[in-house]
Scaffold this active site. Structure first.
Site, mmCIF file in Angstrom:
data_model
loop_
_atom_site.group_PDB
_atom_site.id
_atom_site.type_symbol
_atom_site.label_atom_id
_atom_site.label_comp_id
_atom_site.label_asym_id
_atom_site.label_seq_id
_atom_site.Cartn_x
_atom_site.Cartn_y
_atom_site.Cartn_z
ATOM 1 N N TYR A 1 0.807 -1.215 0.000
ATOM 2 C CA TYR A 1 0.000 0.000 0.000
ATOM 3 C C TYR A 1 0.844 1.271 0.000
ATOM 4 C CZ TYR A 1 -3.627 -3.271 1.563
ATOM 5 O OH TYR A 1 -4.497 -4.337 1.671
ATOM 6 N N HIS B 1 -4.324 6.557 -1.267
ATOM 7 C CA HIS B 1 -4.914 6.576 0.073
ATOM 8 C C HIS B 1 -3.861 6.752 1.154
ATOM 9 C CE1 HIS B 1 -8.766 6.319 1.865
ATOM 10 N NE2 HIS B 1 -8.811 5.038 2.173
ATOM 11 N N ASP C 1 -5.848 11.939 2.702
ATOM 12 C CA ASP C 1 -6.165 12.150 1.293
ATOM 13 C C ASP C 1 -7.572 12.720 1.153
ATOM 14 O OD1 ASP C 1 -6.840 9.415 2.262
ATOM 15 O OD2 ASP C 1 -7.825 9.239 0.321
ATOM 16 N N ASN D 1 -13.293 7.057 5.401
ATOM 17 C CA ASN D 1 -13.453 6.078 6.476
ATOM 18 C C ASN D 1 -12.487 6.281 7.633
ATOM 19 O OD1 ASN D 1 -15.637 4.710 5.355
ATOM 20 N ND2 ASN D 1 -14.316 3.404 4.119
#
Length: 228
Positions: A14, A19, A91, A112
């Site tokens: 990631y 993100h 972000d 989230n």
């Protein structure tokens, strides 16, 4: 104590996702200001340092984005940090790439990580919204934010991270508007000058460069400490 939280997902796969720009910003601050080595605490990677004479706890939650609030709440309870001294770097789909906004309070906007933090703290903490642009349709958002930055994005991502690291002391002083203005000015100075493009001599190669040739990956190598 000031708590600066960069949001992202843990794991090398990631590391260069859109993100994860909050993690990237935290790493830039860590590198520039000589914070202590990262260590595991509060369900997060944390490091201690000083900005403008203030003690600062820098954090990258390791709970994955949707549960970021667990780590943040644990640290704020232990250190008795008020929400006004919590700054979240994240972000932002609703801002163009490279644009930023500083704000205190407000809704989570569907993010989230913010949703989780708000559920644990309330909504009156400070946020640095880092624009990554929008893919244009709601159904494309999930894949867009969990995809690596494009090769061309290095032209704005790296200068933005440098500007955040250079000016973060203003946040420690509570000068959020001045901090935002400095970042806006840095973005204006980094606007590329258009150059004529020579016609291609051969068919184009792959659209994604190998990691070793990717300017974004090369620029972030100093932050992540590896060439992934």
């Amino acid at each position: 104590m000031l708590l600066i939280v960069g949001l992202g997902n843990p794991g090398g796969q990631y590391a260069l996702n859109r993100h994860n720009i909050g993690f990237m910003a935290a790493d830039a601050i860590h590198r520039r200001h000589g914070f202590s080595p990262w260590r595991a605490r509060f369900q997060a990677q944390v490091a201690e340092g000083v900005l403008q004479g203030r003690k600062v706890l820098l954090m990258k939650p390791q709970t994955f984005m949707n549960e970021s609030g667990r780590a943040v709440a644990e640290a704020t309870r232990f250190h008795k940090i008020p929400n006004a001294d919590v700054i979240v770097l994240h972000d932002e789909l609703d801002l163009p790439p490279g644009k930023i906004r500083m704000k205190q309070g407000g809704g989570h906007g569907g993010h989230n990580g913010l949703r989780s933090i708000t559920a644990h703290l309330g909504d009156d903490y400070r946020r640095l919204r880092l624009g990554i642009g929008h893919p244009g349709a709601k159904e494309l958002v999930h894949g867009y934010v969990l995809h690596d930055f494009a090769r061309a994005d290095g032209a704005w991502v790296n200068p933005l991270l440098d500007a955040i690291a250079e000016n973060v002391g203003l946040l420690a002083d509570g000068k959020d508007n001045t901090f935002a203005n400095r970042l806006h000015r840095a973005a204006e100075l980094e606007k590329p000058v258009a150059k004529p493009v020579a016609p291609a001599a051969a068919a184009p190669g792959p659209t994604k460069a190998p990691v070793a040739d990717n300017p974004l990956a090369a620029g972030l190598k100093k932050l992540f400490g590896k060439g992934e």
